[in-house]
Design a protein around this motif. Structure first.
Motif, PDB file in Angstrom:
ATOM      1  N   VAL A 143       0.863  -1.179   0.000  1.00 33.48           N
ATOM      2  CA  VAL A 143       0.000   0.000   0.000  1.00 33.48           C
ATOM      3  C   VAL A 143       0.896   1.224   0.000  1.00 33.48           C
ATOM      4  N   LEU A 144       0.730   2.077  -0.984  1.00 28.44           N
ATOM      5  CA  LEU A 144       1.628   3.211  -1.169  1.00 28.44           C
ATOM      6  C   LEU A 144       1.337   4.351  -0.202  1.00 28.44           C
ATOM      7  N   ALA A 145       2.400   4.885   0.405  1.00 27.97           N
ATOM      8  CA  ALA A 145       2.284   6.108   1.194  1.00 27.97           C
ATOM      9  C   ALA A 145       2.271   7.293   0.233  1.00 27.97           C
ATOM     10  N   ASP A 146       1.947   8.483   0.761  1.00 27.19           N
ATOM     11  CA  ASP A 146       1.798   9.656  -0.102  1.00 27.19           C
ATOM     12  C   ASP A 146       3.058   9.973  -0.912  1.00 27.19           C
ATOM     13  N   ASP A 147       4.249   9.848  -0.267  1.00 25.86           N
ATOM     14  CA  ASP A 147       5.471  10.193  -1.005  1.00 25.86           C
ATOM     15  C   ASP A 147       5.725   9.212  -2.147  1.00 25.86           C
ATOM     16  N   ARG A 148       5.316   7.962  -1.958  1.00 23.53           N
ATOM     17  CA  ARG A 148       5.485   6.969  -3.027  1.00 23.53           C
ATOM     18  C   ARG A 148       4.484   7.234  -4.178  1.00 23.53           C
ATOM     19  N   VAL A 149       3.327   7.767  -3.801  1.00 21.06           N
ATOM     20  CA  VAL A 149       2.354   8.111  -4.846  1.00 21.06           C
ATOM     21  C   VAL A 149       2.937   9.188  -5.756  1.00 21.06           C
ATOM     22  N   VAL A 150       3.622  10.155  -5.149  1.00 21.37           N
ATOM     23  CA  VAL A 150       4.254  11.215  -5.945  1.00 21.37           C
ATOM     24  C   VAL A 150       5.273  10.618  -6.901  1.00 21.37           C
ATOM     25  N   GLN A 151       6.060   9.653  -6.411  1.00 20.40           N
ATOM     26  CA  GLN A 151       7.047   9.009  -7.284  1.00 20.40           C
ATOM     27  C   GLN A 151       6.365   8.300  -8.460  1.00 20.40           C
ATOM     28  N   MET A 205      -0.408   3.926 -11.213  1.00 20.45           N
ATOM     29  CA  MET A 205       0.603   4.977 -11.317  1.00 20.45           C
ATOM     30  C   MET A 205       0.037   6.349 -10.969  1.00 20.45           C
ATOM     31  N   SER A 206      -1.269   6.494 -11.103  1.00 21.83           N
ATOM     32  CA  SER A 206      -1.889   7.798 -10.833  1.00 21.83           C
ATOM     33  C   SER A 206      -2.143   8.023  -9.349  1.00 21.83           C
ATOM     34  N   GLY A 207      -2.062   6.964  -8.547  1.00 26.14           N
ATOM     35  CA  GLY A 207      -2.352   7.087  -7.128  1.00 26.14           C
ATOM     36  C   GLY A 207      -3.787   6.774  -6.779  1.00 26.14           C
ATOM     37  N   ALA A 208      -4.621   6.527  -7.785  1.00 31.94           N
ATOM     38  CA  ALA A 208      -6.023   6.181  -7.506  1.00 31.94           C
ATOM     39  C   ALA A 208      -6.102   4.828  -6.818  1.00 31.94           C
ATOM     40  N   THR A 209      -5.135   3.980  -7.122  1.00 34.20           N
ATOM     41  CA  THR A 209      -5.078   2.661  -6.507  1.00 34.20           C
ATOM     42  C   THR A 209      -3.867   2.625  -5.597  1.00 34.20           C
ATOM     43  N   ARG A 210      -4.076   2.451  -4.320  1.00 36.23           N
ATOM     44  CA  ARG A 210      -2.960   2.511  -3.384  1.00 36.23           C
ATOM     45  C   ARG A 210      -2.272   1.166  -3.185  1.00 36.23           C
ATOM     46  N   ALA A 211      -2.990   0.084  -3.449  1.00 40.11           N
ATOM     47  CA  ALA A 211      -2.382  -1.228  -3.273  1.00 40.11           C
ATOM     48  C   ALA A 211      -1.842  -1.688  -4.620  1.00 40.11           C
ATOM     49  N   ILE A 212      -0.522  -1.786  -4.739  1.00 34.87           N
ATOM     50  CA  ILE A 212       0.039  -2.179  -6.033  1.00 34.87           C
ATOM     51  C   ILE A 212       1.137  -3.211  -5.850  1.00 34.87           C
ATOM     52  N   ASP A 213       1.461  -3.850  -6.932  1.00 35.21           N
ATOM     53  CA  ASP A 213       2.492  -4.865  -6.951  1.00 35.21           C
ATOM     54  C   ASP A 213       3.861  -4.209  -6.676  1.00 35.21           C
ATOM     55  N   ARG A 214       4.614  -4.825  -5.748  1.00 34.99           N
ATOM     56  CA  ARG A 214       5.920  -4.252  -5.379  1.00 34.99           C
ATOM     57  C   ARG A 214       6.849  -4.138  -6.584  1.00 34.99           C
ATOM     58  N   ALA A 215       6.903  -5.210  -7.358  1.00 34.12           N
ATOM     59  CA  ALA A 215       7.816  -5.230  -8.503  1.00 34.12           C
ATOM     60  C   ALA A 215       7.441  -4.140  -9.510  1.00 34.12           C
ATOM     61  N   PHE A 216       6.136  -3.926  -9.681  1.00 26.72           N
ATOM     62  CA  PHE A 216       5.694  -2.891 -10.612  1.00 26.72           C
ATOM     63  C   PHE A 216       6.095  -1.512 -10.110  1.00 26.72           C
ATOM     64  N   TYR A 217       5.936  -1.294  -8.813  1.00 23.32           N
ATOM     65  CA  TYR A 217       6.349  -0.019  -8.224  1.00 23.32           C
ATOM     66  C   TYR A 217       7.831   0.222  -8.488  1.00 23.32           C
ATOM     67  N   ASN A 218       8.653  -0.791  -8.190  1.00 21.52           N
ATOM     68  CA  ASN A 218      10.103  -0.643  -8.369  1.00 21.52           C
ATOM     69  C   ASN A 218      10.449  -0.360  -9.829  1.00 21.52           C
ATOM     70  N   GLU A 219       9.779  -1.060 -10.735  1.00 24.69           N
ATOM     71  CA  GLU A 219      10.076  -0.889 -12.159  1.00 24.69           C
ATOM     72  C   GLU A 219       9.666   0.503 -12.635  1.00 24.69           C
ATOM     73  N   ALA A 220       8.528   0.982 -12.137  1.00 32.02           N
ATOM     74  CA  ALA A 220       8.051   2.305 -12.546  1.00 32.02           C
ATOM     75  C   ALA A 220       8.992   3.400 -12.053  1.00 32.02           C
ATOM     76  N   VAL A 221       9.440   3.279 -10.830  1.00 31.55           N
ATOM     77  CA  VAL A 221      10.358   4.290 -10.285  1.00 31.55           C
ATOM     78  C   VAL A 221      11.685   4.255 -11.046  1.00 31.55           C
ATOM     79  N   ARG A 222      12.139   3.060 -11.380  1.00 34.09           N
ATOM     80  CA  ARG A 222      13.372   2.918 -12.151  1.00 34.09           C
ATOM     81  C   ARG A 222      13.214   3.562 -13.535  1.00 34.09           C
ATOM     82  N   PHE A 223      12.060   3.341 -14.129  1.00 28.81           N
ATOM     83  CA  PHE A 223      11.802   3.955 -15.442  1.00 28.81           C
ATOM     84  C   PHE A 223      11.846   5.480 -15.339  1.00 28.81           C
ATOM     85  N   ALA A 224      11.186   6.014 -14.302  1.00 32.23           N
ATOM     86  CA  ALA A 224      11.149   7.473 -14.145  1.00 32.23           C
ATOM     87  C   ALA A 224      12.551   8.037 -13.988  1.00 32.23           C
ATOM     88  N   ALA A 225      13.420   7.317 -13.261  1.00 30.76           N
ATOM     89  CA  ALA A 225      14.783   7.799 -13.020  1.00 30.76           C
ATOM     90  C   ALA A 225      15.597   7.817 -14.312  1.00 30.76           C
TER      91      ALA A 225
END
Lengths: 209, 172
Positions: free
Chosen positions: B47-55, B122-142
């Protein structure tokens, strides 16, 4: 008063067999109880898992499910209001609330009476977006046909209108042949939902195709 | 009141109708906005915290911007093609505190052939997301280049992430 209109069929996606369902005009305690005891718990699980409490509060989502019961009560005795339910073995598979206190927006029928579909919903277990194995298909077809029939019954020649959720837009535009009037900027719809309207010709095409 | 169609007509139509969502009404919109149609929280989800939603929204902005560049579309052209507001595209691309409307995400998903569920996440509308997807998305953004035209390395990174999203669209 709840009245059985017709026996129809819904397609069981698993068995690929049709199962008989009853279309009712009017809803009763059974339908409201189904909503509270069968639909709502599934929806609440999603809400609890998908969002933070602050988000739920901000969206006033915690109260939304009571809207159905409240609306049903408030609608009692209102001549413009109608409701429909589709049941299989006494379990509510779909619900529709309508009002005839609405007017057409398309130029060719602007200002004429329409049946406006306030809420049209299929049970969570029938929704593809809700479960990977949805059960019954056909609730939308039955309830749209009911709305058009009601419109004819009221002398509105099949004219209906509604606001679609994004996932349903193609159903109303492409399959039902409704006119897409674009995103409704009215405050009630917060610039999110598109408004769709069916003309009397469109209604005739829908039921005679 | 009499139903104006026959039982047989309904059966034939139901057989050939597209298997899609049919719900309508503003109360349902609220549920959709909160992403309640996303699968139940699983062991591999967070479940994403607010700062992770921003990422995640930074990743969403980079994704939409790069896909738009890749298709050589202006903001206005994308808005026209996807039938969404220009302002909303600009906000998605540049403001990680902006919460995109679900309809807009749905339209953009359709235009770019992306899984709407992942865009909702990715928009933050859904707070529960797959860990691997979160990591991959943040890596892509970087790794996403923010300077306009895509070079071949940018394009490879973009394609790899889009493929990752599409490959995972059935993962709970």
């Amino acid at each position: 008063m709840k009245e059985a209109i017709e026996t129809v069929d819904l397609l069981n996606r698993e068995t690929q067999q049709f199962e008989p369902a009853i279309l009712y005009r009017g809803i009763d305690k059974t339908n409201l109880d189904d909503f509270d005891r069968r639909w709502r718990p599934l929806i609440d699980v999603r809400i609890a898992q998908m969002t933070s409490p602050s988000e739920i509060a901000a969206a006033n989502i915690q109260d939304w499910h009571w809207d159905w019961r409240d609306k049903a009560k408030k609608r009692t005795g209102q001549l413009a209001s109608d409701s429909f339910a589709v049941e299989i073995d006494g379990i509510t598979q779909g619900l529709l609330f309508t009002t005839s206190a609405a007017f057409a927006r398309i130029d060719e029928q602007k200002g004429l009476d329409i049946v406006y579909l306030e809420y049209l919903a299929t049970a969570p277990w029938n929704r593809k977006g809700f479960t990977t194995r949805p059960i019954y298909k056909g609730v939308g077809r039955v309830l749209v046909a009911a709305a058009i029939s009601l419109s004819h019954d009221l002398g509105f020649q099949g004219r209906i209108g509604l606001h679609s959720i994004p996932q349903s837009e193609s159903w109303y535009r492409d399959t039902c042949g409704m006119n897409d009037l674009g995103v409704d900027m009215n405050a009630d719809h917060r610039g999110v939902l598109r408004y769709f309207e069916m003309t009397s010709d469109g209604a005739n095409a829908f039921i005679s195709s | 009141m009499k139903l104006l169609v026959s039982r047989e007509w309904l059966r034939n139509k139901i057989l050939t109708d597209p298997d899609t969502e049919i719900d309508a009404g503003s109360a349902l919109m609220v549920l959709e906005a909160l992403g309640v149609t996303v699968p139940v929280l699983a062991a591999n989800e967070v479940v994403l915290a607010d700062d992770r939603v921003v990422q995640m929204r930074i990743a969403l902005g980079a994704l939409i911007r790069q896909l738009r560049f890749q298709q050589k579309l202006s903001v206005a052209a994308l808005a026209r093609n996807a039938i969404v507001a220009e302002d909303e595209i600009r906000s998605i691309e540049h403001d990680p505190h902006y919460a995109p409307k679900p309809r807009t995400l749905h339209q953009l998903a359709g235009h770019f052939h992306l899984p709407v569920r992942q865009l909702m996440a990715m928009s933050g509308a859904t707070r529960a997301i797959d860990r691997a997807f979160y990591n991959e998305a943040v890596r892509f953004a970087a790794r996403a280049d923010d300077l306009g035209a895509l070079n071949s390395e940018d394009t490879n990174v973009l394609y790899a992430f889009v493929k990752y999203m599409n490959d995972r669209q059935d993962v709970k």
